[in-house]
Design an enzyme around this catalytic site. Structure first.
Site, PDB file in Angstrom:
ATOM      1  CD  GLU A   1     -18.010  18.929  21.069  1.00 13.13           C
ATOM      2  OE1 GLU A   1     -17.185  19.721  21.595  1.00 13.13           O
ATOM      3  OE2 GLU A   1     -18.479  19.092  19.942  1.00 13.13           O
TER       4      GLU A   1
ATOM      5  CE  LYS B   1     -31.728  26.564  21.538  1.00 13.26           C
ATOM      6  NZ  LYS B   1     -31.516  27.632  20.505  1.00 13.26           N
TER       7      LYS B   1
ATOM      8  CB  CYS C   1     -15.245  22.762  20.132  1.00 14.12           C
ATOM      9  SG  CYS C   1     -15.534  21.282  19.151  1.00 14.12           S
TER      10      CYS C   1
ATOM     11  CD  GLU D   1     -14.062  27.409  23.139  1.00 11.59           C
ATOM     12  OE1 GLU D   1     -13.916  26.479  22.325  1.00 11.59           O
ATOM     13  OE2 GLU D   1     -15.021  27.463  23.940  1.00 11.59           O
TER      14      GLU D   1
END
Length: 502
Positions: free
Chosen positions: A271, A195, A305, A404
């Site tokens: 992750e 997906k 990331c 973040e």
């Protein structure tokens, strides 16, 4: 003919004029492009122009059911149980070869869909995806078990593919993250349903044009574009999916982990996010340190990331570092714009939502008392472009320090000594990556061994090798990507005892 069958895109950028790409915008199930059962579609937008690129078929639970059924059949016959490792490797190498033949086209699609500079998609994303597939093709016939000593029995272990896998991938490196999932999964002998992020499904859909040509049996690789709560949720909760691999936010990672617990306890690898520290000691070459920091935070528009979003600088060189870093960021602002222009260093953020999130954090940083020393505004009149931004006088507890942002926003923070640098680096719920810039190997190794992070760079940043494992500590994830470690995520270990006594 289905309205989703083919969509031709023509670049309007002066540098890319005349380049055409063709792609399908349906679901890919059973080696065929098909409409969604619901008939629904969703819009995909070019983040550099804010114009519609395509209407893509929107998959949901009904489509997931079809895909899982075909994946299970392929796993139990032509791929998982009957295919030789050599055949799997042949298909994977062929897919990599076809992808390489279409490298420029795929880089174009990725830039249109994601907004990042074409120079990066063509020189980084595509070569890395191709290399990753080839690396794991080499592992297909090298997965082995063990034998164990015993006087009266022959005892051994087998490594068997886990089965049907779902992969939910992010929008920052769409094709590359797809390759990160495909490689170990296919080498292990599993079947996979991908997906893609709803913001960036186009390159992964184009890749599916190559799957049948590469020789993969029906049901081995399938793609269901759609939204997280519907398509992603159906995959995470499905009772006949054996494993799910996810790259994305901590929030969604926790939802997927909970869905596994509530369904069939499928294997999960995650992750997730990061708030990576970069430590600059007083003995560092400041020009080199600024270059490393600059690349660490602003590469890929900060949508990485592992972005070096917290830069800790020794108090004795703090002001000098900050002056150089601000000047370099300000100069970079002139190279923010058209992703297809040769002079562009920074493209568009992926979406209006991400643009708004970044601008919100910049506003919060100002209100919380951080000092804006570079950027802080919108770049360009059209498109989701953000100026390279640097804050000084940032403290722990400020949102721009703790959370973040996933954008081109750097916090620069003072530290006093080695212990202070390590303590401040570890003051985060994340633990994906870290870096240190110093000429002192003892300091470098002390930091590398003390920070709670899955990857540590010394006097460099953003280095990723196919054969080196990658993943996070703390809330930055579970399991590892890359290297042999990633293959283990797609295998089960079976112990076999054979009594050979007469």
């Amino acid at each position: 003919m289905s309205p989703f069958l083919k969509l031709k895109l023509t670049l309007t950028s002066e540098w890319g004029a005349g380049v055409k790409v063709t792609l399908r915008t349906q679901l890919f199930i059973g080696n065929e492009f098909v409409d969604a059962e619901s008939g629904k579609t969703f819009e995909v937008v070019n983040p550099a122009t804010e114009e519609t690129l395509a209407m893509v078929a929107e998959g949901d639970k009904a489509d997931v059911e079809k895909a899982v059924s075909k994946a299970r059949k392929a796993f139990e016959t032509e791929w998982g149980n009957e295919a030789s490792p050599a055949f799997r490797a042949k298909c994977m190498n062929k897919l990599a070869a076809i992808l390489e033949e279409h490298k420029d086209e795929m880089a174009t699609i990725e830039t249109l869909d994601n907004g990042k500079p074409y120079a990066e998609t063509s020189n980084a994303d595509l070569p890395l995806a191709i290399s990753h597939l080839r690396y794991y093709a080499g592992w297909a016939d090298k997965i082995t078990g063990q034998t164990f000593a015993d006087n009266d029995q022959f005892v051994y272990t087998r490594k068997e593919p886990v089965g049907v896998v779902a992969a939910v991938i992010p929008w920052n490196f769409p094709l590359l993250m797809c390759a990160w999932k495909l490689g170990p999964c296919l080498a292990a002998g599993c079947c996979i349903i991908v997906k893609p992020a709803e913001q960036t499904p186009l390159s992964v859909l184009r890749l599916m044009d190559f799957v049948k040509e590469a020789g993969f049996p029906s049901g081995v690789i399938q793609v269901i574009p759609g939204y997280g709560p519907t398509a992603g949720g159906a995959l995470a909760e499905h009772m006949d999916i054996d494993k799910i691999a996810f790259t994305g936010s901590v929030t969604v990672g926790k939802i997927i982990l909970a869905a596994s617990a509530k369904s069939n306890l499928k294997k999960v690898t995650l992750e997730l996010g990061g708030k990576s520290p970069l430590v600059v000691f007083e003995d560092a070459d400041l020009d080199e340190a600024v270059d490393i920091s600059h690349m660490g935070i602003f590469f890929n528009q900060g949508e990485v990331c592992t972005a070096a979003s917290r830069c800790f600088v020794h108090e004795s060189v703090y002001d000098a570092f900050l002056e150089k870093a601000a000047a370099k960021a300000t100069a970079r602002a002139d190279a923010v714009g058209d992703p297809f222009a040769e002079a562009t260093a920074q493209g568009a953020q992926v979406s209006s939502e991400q643009f708004d999130t970044i601008m919100k954090y910049i506003d919060i940083g100002k209100k919380e008392g951080a000092k804006l020393v570079a950027g802080g505004g919108r770049a360009q009149n059209k498109g989701y472009f953000v100026q390279p931004t640097i804050f000084a006088d940032v403290q722990a507890g400020m949102k721009i320090h703790d959370e973040e942002i996933f954008g081109p926003v750097l916090s620069v923070i003072k530290f006093t000594d080695l212990d202070d640098a390590i303590k401040k680096s570890n003051n985060s719920t994340y633990g994906l990556a870290a870096a240190v810039v110093t000429k002192d190997i003892n300091k470098a190794l002390k930091v590398a061994h003390s920070v709670k992070a899955g990857t540590v760079w010394v006097n460099t940043y953003h280095q990723y090798l196919d054969h080196v494992p990658f993943g996070g500590f703390k809330q930055s994830g579970l399991g590892r990507e890359k290297g042999y470690d990633a293959i283990e995520n797609y295998l089960e270990v079976k112990s076999v005892y054979v009594n050979y006594k007469k």
